[in-house]
Design a protein around this motif. Structure first.
Motif, PDB file in Angstrom:
ATOM      1  N   TYR A  31      16.298   9.212   0.350  1.00 58.63           N
ATOM      2  CA  TYR A  31      17.525   8.808   1.069  1.00 58.63           C
ATOM      3  C   TYR A  31      18.378  10.033   1.404  1.00 58.63           C
ATOM      4  O   TYR A  31      18.902  10.147   2.511  1.00 58.63           O
ATOM      5  N   ARG A  32      18.511  10.924   0.430  1.00 55.35           N
ATOM      6  CA  ARG A  32      19.311  12.133   0.684  1.00 55.35           C
ATOM      7  C   ARG A  32      18.726  12.941   1.835  1.00 55.35           C
ATOM      8  O   ARG A  32      19.443  13.396   2.727  1.00 55.35           O
ATOM      9  N   ALA A  33      17.408  13.089   1.843  1.00 52.73           N
ATOM     10  CA  ALA A  33      16.754  13.903   2.885  1.00 52.73           C
ATOM     11  C   ALA A  33      16.987  13.298   4.269  1.00 52.73           C
ATOM     12  O   ALA A  33      17.239  14.006   5.247  1.00 52.73           O
ATOM     13  N   MET A  34      16.932  11.951   4.352  1.00 55.52           N
ATOM     14  CA  MET A  34      17.181  11.330   5.663  1.00 55.52           C
ATOM     15  C   MET A  34      18.659  11.393   6.023  1.00 55.52           C
ATOM     16  O   MET A  34      19.026  11.644   7.162  1.00 55.52           O
ATOM     17  N   ASP A  35      19.515  11.182   5.028  1.00 53.47           N
ATOM     18  CA  ASP A  35      20.963  11.238   5.281  1.00 53.47           C
ATOM     19  C   ASP A  35      21.362  12.614   5.788  1.00 53.47           C
ATOM     20  O   ASP A  35      22.184  12.745   6.697  1.00 53.47           O
ATOM     21  N   GLU A  36      20.761  13.641   5.206  1.00 51.47           N
ATOM     22  CA  GLU A  36      21.103  15.023   5.581  1.00 51.47           C
ATOM     23  C   GLU A  36      20.243  15.524   6.739  1.00 51.47           C
ATOM     24  O   GLU A  36      20.272  16.701   7.077  1.00 51.47           O
ATOM     25  N   ARG A  37      19.476  14.614   7.326  1.00 49.92           N
ATOM     26  CA  ARG A  37      18.609  14.931   8.475  1.00 49.92           C
ATOM     27  C   ARG A  37      17.591  16.021   8.161  1.00 49.92           C
ATOM     28  O   ARG A  37      17.138  16.732   9.059  1.00 49.92           O
ATOM     29  N   ARG A  38      17.227  16.147   6.891  1.00 43.70           N
ATOM     30  CA  ARG A  38      16.143  17.060   6.539  1.00 43.70           C
ATOM     31  C   ARG A  38      14.800  16.399   6.804  1.00 43.70           C
ATOM     32  O   ARG A  38      13.760  17.059   6.829  1.00 43.70           O
ATOM     33  N   ALA A  39      14.807  15.065   6.968  1.00 41.10           N
ATOM     34  CA  ALA A  39      13.563  14.344   7.267  1.00 41.10           C
ATOM     35  C   ALA A  39      13.841  13.303   8.356  1.00 41.10           C
ATOM     36  O   ALA A  39      14.927  12.722   8.410  1.00 41.10           O
ATOM     37  N   THR A  40      12.849  13.097   9.252  1.00 40.77           N
ATOM     38  CA  THR A  40      12.962  12.059  10.274  1.00 40.77           C
ATOM     39  C   THR A  40      12.712  10.697   9.640  1.00 40.77           C
ATOM     40  O   THR A  40      13.452   9.740   9.863  1.00 40.77           O
ATOM     41  N   LYS A  41      11.643  10.620   8.843  1.00 35.94           N
ATOM     42  CA  LYS A  41      11.291   9.364   8.200  1.00 35.94           C
ATOM     43  C   LYS A  41      10.491   9.660   6.941  1.00 35.94           C
ATOM     44  O   LYS A  41       9.594  10.496   6.952  1.00 35.94           O
ATOM     45  N   VAL A  42      10.858   8.951   5.866  1.00 34.35           N
ATOM     46  CA  VAL A  42      10.279   9.224   4.542  1.00 34.35           C
ATOM     47  C   VAL A  42       9.336   8.109   4.119  1.00 34.35           C
ATOM     48  O   VAL A  42       9.701   6.929   4.148  1.00 34.35           O
ATOM     49  N   LEU A  43       8.121   8.490   3.729  1.00 29.55           N
ATOM     50  CA  LEU A  43       7.161   7.549   3.181  1.00 29.55           C
ATOM     51  C   LEU A  43       7.219   7.615   1.660  1.00 29.55           C
ATOM     52  O   LEU A  43       7.292   8.705   1.086  1.00 29.55           O
ATOM     53  N   LEU A  44       7.208   6.453   1.021  1.00 31.17           N
ATOM     54  CA  LEU A  44       7.236   6.397  -0.446  1.00 31.17           C
ATOM     55  C   LEU A  44       5.900   5.874  -0.945  1.00 31.17           C
ATOM     56  O   LEU A  44       5.473   4.775  -0.570  1.00 31.17           O
ATOM     57  N   THR A  45       5.240   6.671  -1.780  1.00 29.98           N
ATOM     58  CA  THR A  45       3.965   6.219  -2.340  1.00 29.98           C
ATOM     59  C   THR A  45       4.221   5.432  -3.619  1.00 29.98           C
ATOM     60  O   THR A  45       5.228   5.618  -4.293  1.00 29.98           O
ATOM     61  N   LEU A  46       3.250   4.541  -3.913  1.00 31.91           N
ATOM     62  CA  LEU A  46       3.439   3.598  -5.026  1.00 31.91           C
ATOM     63  C   LEU A  46       2.447   3.861  -6.144  1.00 31.91           C
ATOM     64  O   LEU A  46       1.433   4.508  -5.922  1.00 31.91           O
ATOM     65  N   ALA A  79       0.834  -1.195   0.000  1.00 31.97           N
ATOM     66  CA  ALA A  79       0.000   0.000   0.000  1.00 31.97           C
ATOM     67  C   ALA A  79       0.873   1.251   0.000  1.00 31.97           C
ATOM     68  O   ALA A  79       0.487   2.306  -0.509  1.00 31.97           O
ATOM     69  N   ALA A  80       2.049   1.112   0.610  1.00 33.91           N
ATOM     70  CA  ALA A  80       3.038   2.191   0.666  1.00 33.91           C
ATOM     71  C   ALA A  80       4.295   1.553   1.236  1.00 33.91           C
ATOM     72  O   ALA A  80       4.256   0.431   1.737  1.00 33.91           O
ATOM     73  N   THR A  81       5.393   2.274   1.148  1.00 35.66           N
ATOM     74  CA  THR A  81       6.611   1.742   1.766  1.00 35.66           C
ATOM     75  C   THR A  81       7.398   2.922   2.319  1.00 35.66           C
ATOM     76  O   THR A  81       6.929   4.070   2.259  1.00 35.66           O
ATOM     77  N   CYS A  82       8.562   2.653   2.886  1.00 35.50           N
ATOM     78  CA  CYS A  82       9.274   3.745   3.547  1.00 35.50           C
ATOM     79  C   CYS A  82      10.749   3.425   3.717  1.00 35.50           C
ATOM     80  O   CYS A  82      11.186   2.301   3.496  1.00 35.50           O
ATOM     81  N   ILE A  83      11.471   4.440   4.123  1.00 33.33           N
ATOM     82  CA  ILE A  83      12.917   4.324   4.322  1.00 33.33           C
ATOM     83  C   ILE A  83      13.199   4.319   5.818  1.00 33.33           C
ATOM     84  O   ILE A  83      12.643   5.117   6.578  1.00 33.33           O
ATOM     85  N   CYS A  84      14.066   3.377   6.221  1.00 31.58           N
ATOM     86  CA  CYS A  84      14.386   3.197   7.644  1.00 31.58           C
ATOM     87  C   CYS A  84      15.758   3.795   7.937  1.00 31.58           C
ATOM     88  O   CYS A  84      16.637   3.799   7.068  1.00 31.58           O
TER      89      CYS A  84
END
Lengths: 340, 340
Positions: free
Chosen positions: A325-340, A33-38
């Motif tokens: 990935y870049r946003a999480m690596d650079e701490r611009r995001a806490t957790k990223v949701l990816l829509t499908l 339904a959706a996925t995300c980056i850990c």
């Protein structure tokens, strides 16, 4: 179908590949339904873990059962399910005792990768939990969070024996730490102290139930918690980072006879006899047996009692996974949701 | 009165000194019924701990209240009492939570030394527990054992969550380990595995309730316990030695989600993240809060349900204390009782 593949540190690509199929008769294939980056996906992304060959990414998932193997007994095609990062048989003594991540037949929960449109899930009967029906769209982020960060934070608070009358401190203000705050409050904790220096995370921590914020770290952080607890320390401390320093901050913040629940993957942590003998702390943790908690977590989400999906502060289409990935690596995001 | 004093490593003397007197109004002075030598007394005896000046020895005691300070409320002169190696106020939050050895006012239980005819006990109200009456002479060794080795072994089994249906393994066949076996059985354990290579200790272990003996140590010992438990390991493991090797033998013998209760004073023990993360073991231990258990232990001894006094395999008059130390140092005795 589209799928996120890491070719080398920093090299995230979205590829068009064949859908996974049933391999073992106990497998299921689900349409996510959706996925995300850990946060843990950043280890190979940053080159801290080796990437010897292109690897499918992601281990958090929820979605609709598309196909089941011949031996799957408890699931039906079309059901909406949530699983976790380890597949477990659900029948061994270790599973029955609630430690499904220690299952004697443990294997990766989504070996084909969960940052994808479809994923193969082994040991489907033991691993997947069906929701009461098809969820409303706004529940998807929370159900996805249940798959890992909520289940992990919840286990941290359970391992720390958070409960009525207790003061709980949480080391780590990432998605797992924030979910541990939410869990501590749901488990009845009287006071929840979040160690955090980030205004946005402090705000979400308060929304999830934190009663106090401590910005100090290390020895200063420990001193602050002691000062707030009559010199004794917290009853329960959740460690949601995994470094030597954070583990020792957690142990130091715990009162004699109190409990440390650690869920940050431990890296280069050394504990001596002095750390645990005269301090009388209880230590317990490890890879969270999320499966133990999923039925309760799904119910709390379904009833809209909790909204852990709020940990996602950036939503992108899967095509933009590299930016996620870049946003999480650079701490611009806490957790990223990816829509499908 | 007679009192054992260590002047230098190996130099144990019995001296004639003044009786201790009340110093603080919360003190009691007791006339000991008997006393004994602890494995931990061998550290300074062997020179492993420094002996900068002559030091009174002993911290295990039971006997009759001879004198009480002006502020002692719950005890009367003439009562028979048992205490432990730490004095505790019995009123702080840590004491009330059952961790009297972490009491915020913690101090040595017998600062004047307990290998003596009389001893001063601080914080008498919080520290001493009166027996139902004057004990028969044959109960004295068991009441003395309750003061430390029984209480410590008991805490080890409680910390390891020994209970009905559980398989408990005990690392260490000294007096504490043997008392942990007794405790595990009293707490309802189904199976109790004692690691031991000594026929006499194996025999007492079986008398105390051990159902199985494992003579192998280290990795071989771990493999044996796994083999005996369907490949999983014991539910509960008591560590009653305190070395790096024995602690790792204990962790290795524990199943995923199981509990290690450690009561051996930890020396040079190093624990890594790998030891405790993926193994899912619970770790808990430290200086046993014997005071928590004393009322129950006294009752079990008084009713002649348990006979922990059997750990004493050599009895000598206090004048022969030096010979008692030699016998324990040379492993000719497990535990030495000194009569007064």
């Amino acid at each position: 179908m589209r799928k996120v593949v890491l070719h080398a540190p920093g090299d995230v690509r979205v590829e068009d590949v064949e859908r996974p199929t049933i391999v073992e008769p106990t497998d299921a294939v689900i349409r996510l339904a959706a996925t995300c980056i850990c946060g843990s996906d950043l280890w190979p992304y940053r080159g801290a873990d080796e990437v010897p060959q292109p690897q499918p990414m992601g281990h958090e998932y929820c979605g609709v059962v598309e196909e089941i193997g011949a031996d799957v007994r408890t699931l039906e095609v079309g059901q909406f399910v949530v699983g976790s990062f380890f597949a477990s048989d659900g029948t061994c003594e270790i599973c029955l005792s609630g430690y499904q991540t220690g299952c004697v037949h443990r294997q990766p929960g989504a070996p084909t990768g969960a940052q994808a449109e479809y994923a193969r899930i082994p040991l489907a009967d033991g691993t997947l939990v069906a929701t009461p029906g098809q969820p409303d769209a706004d529940l998807i982020p929370s159900l996805l969070a249940a798959s890992d960060v909520l289940g992990t934070g919840w286990f941290g608070s359970v391992a720390a024996e958070a409960g009525p009358g207790k003061t709980v401190a949480v080391v780590g203000d990432g998605a797992v730490g924030l979910c541990a705050v939410l869990a501590a409050r749901q488990l009845g904790a009287e006071r929840v102290i979040l160690f955090s220096r980030h205004a946005d995370r402090q705000a979400l921590g308060r929304e999830f139930g934190a009663t106090d914020i401590v910005e100090e770290r290390g020895e200063e952080g420990v001193a602050k918690v002691k000062e707030m607890t009559g010199g004794l320390g917290a009853h329960s401390v959740v460690e949601a980072v995994g470094t030597h320093e954070s583990m020792h901050q957690a142990i130091g913040s715990t009162r004699a006879g109190g409990h440390v629940g650690f869920v940050g993957v431990l890296h280069d942590v050394a504990i001596t006899g002095d750390d645990i003998f005269t301090t009388h702390v209880h230590l317990h943790g490890g890879p969270a047996p999320v499966r133990r908690f999923l039925p309760d977590l799904i119910r709390l989400i379904w009833d809209r009692t909790i909204d852990p999906g709020k940990v996602f502060d950036l939503t992108l289409p899967i095509e933009q996974a590299a930016e996620g990935y870049r946003a999480m690596d650079e701490r611009r995001a806490t957790k990223v949701l990816l829509t499908l």
